[in-house]
Design an enzyme around this catalytic site. Structure first.
Site, PDB file in Angstrom:
ATOM      1  N   CYS A   1     -30.695 156.916  19.104  1.00  0.00           N
ATOM      2  CA  CYS A   1     -30.672 156.843  20.568  1.00  0.00           C
ATOM      3  C   CYS A   1     -30.808 155.384  21.034  1.00  0.00           C
ATOM      4  O   CYS A   1     -29.909 154.594  20.828  1.00  0.00           O
ATOM      5  CB  CYS A   1     -31.725 157.756  21.180  1.00  0.00           C
ATOM      6  SG  CYS A   1     -31.421 158.115  22.937  1.00  0.00           S
TER       7      CYS A   1
ATOM      8  N   HIS B   1     -30.587 162.813  18.731  1.00  0.00           N
ATOM      9  CA  HIS B   1     -31.915 162.800  18.115  1.00  0.00           C
ATOM     10  C   HIS B   1     -31.949 163.725  16.902  1.00  0.00           C
ATOM     11  O   HIS B   1     -32.368 164.878  16.993  1.00  0.00           O
ATOM     12  CB  HIS B   1     -32.974 163.218  19.141  1.00  0.00           C
ATOM     13  CG  HIS B   1     -33.319 162.142  20.105  1.00  0.00           C
ATOM     14  ND1 HIS B   1     -34.362 161.257  19.897  1.00  0.00           N
ATOM     15  CD2 HIS B   1     -32.732 161.772  21.276  1.00  0.00           C
ATOM     16  CE1 HIS B   1     -34.416 160.405  20.912  1.00  0.00           C
ATOM     17  NE2 HIS B   1     -33.439 160.701  21.752  1.00  0.00           N
TER      18      HIS B   1
ATOM     19  N   GLU C   1     -33.970 163.756  14.487  1.00  0.00           N
ATOM     20  CA  GLU C   1     -35.347 164.123  14.109  1.00  0.00           C
ATOM     21  C   GLU C   1     -35.799 165.425  14.744  1.00  0.00           C
ATOM     22  O   GLU C   1     -36.765 166.059  14.286  1.00  0.00           O
ATOM     23  CB  GLU C   1     -36.328 162.987  14.461  1.00  0.00           C
ATOM     24  CG  GLU C   1     -36.738 162.884  15.906  1.00  0.00           C
ATOM     25  CD  GLU C   1     -35.712 162.248  16.828  1.00  0.00           C
ATOM     26  OE1 GLU C   1     -36.023 162.098  18.036  1.00  0.00           O
ATOM     27  OE2 GLU C   1     -34.620 161.899  16.340  1.00  0.00           O
TER      28      GLU C   1
END
Length: 234
Positions: free
Chosen positions: A111, A211, A213
């Site tokens: 990001c 994202h 994660e």
């Protein structure tokens, strides 16, 4: 031994018990993703000092998300929607990223981190993506991730990891403008917005606007950790 993967941190006010203090922190999802992928996470707070010492301790590096970059870093004035800039963090991460690339240290930029990657290599940003695509689908609700698909560019490192198409989670209102030196397009959203870049001239230098994660899919983190193992051996 597991390869050590650095994760850049925010510096922001946070509350712990009775304390409300300025803190260096990062969402735990990054830490868990690195651990699940086989790496040893190490938090790296922003500092313009000791860059080489920091990199000496690492085998890979994640540039985490966060607030907008100061447009002064890429030669623009601020857009009305560019907010919460952190110039000290910008300067520290730009210096750290440039030094990491000089070493060919494996880098996964997430990001905001992918925007740092682009700016570090001489690129610039679209400060408010809705001005280009016409809506807020990449950040429809503050504090909630937007689910959408991206199409991967054939022949890229990213397509080799994720295939032709991938479902991702986004929360950004800025995007890539002019690409930095050596970077190429790696993925686009359905609305045409560029969602990922990579440097084919380096072993592992990848930036995604989404994202990973926050997803159960660990392929990007597993690839980073493997690249970190290779870096350590070399």
């Amino acid at each position: 031994m597991r390869p050590v993967v650095g994760i850049t941190t925010y510096v922001t006010d946070a509350r712990f018990g009775v304390w409300d203090v300025e803190s260096a922190l990062v969402p735990a999802a990054y830490v868990r993703a690195v651990e699940r992928a086989g790496g040893r996470p190490l938090l790296v707070p922003p500092s313009a000092e000791g860059v080489e010492e920091t990199l000496d301790a690492l085998h890979g590096l994640i540039f985490s998300g966060g607030s907008d970059l100061d447009p002064e870093a890429y030669g623009q004035g601020p857009h009305a929607e560019t907010r919460h800039v952190a110039p000290e963090r910008d300067r520290a991460e730009l210096a750290l990223l440039q030094a990491a690339l000089e070493r060919d240290l494996p880098v996964l930029a997430v990001c905001r981190g992918s925007q740092v990657l682009n700016v570090a290599l001489g690129g610039d940003l679209v400060q408010h993506l809705p001005d280009v695509v016409g809506d807020e689908k990449h950040r429809h609700t503050p504090g909630a991730f937007a689910d959408h698909d991206v199409d991967l560019v054939e022949g890229t490192l990213l397509s080799g990891l994720l295939g032709e198409r991938a479902a991702v989670k986004s929360h950004h209102h800025q995007g890539f403008g002019r690409l930095g030196h050596g970077l190429r397009e790696a993925a686009r959203a359905e609305d045409g917005a560029l969602e990922a870049v990579e440097d084919p001239g380096r072993p592992f230098a990848l930036g995604v606007l989404w994202h990973p994660e926050e997803d159960e899919d660990l392929r990007l983190f597993e690839a980073l950790v493997q690249a970190a193992r290779d870096y350590r051996r070399s």
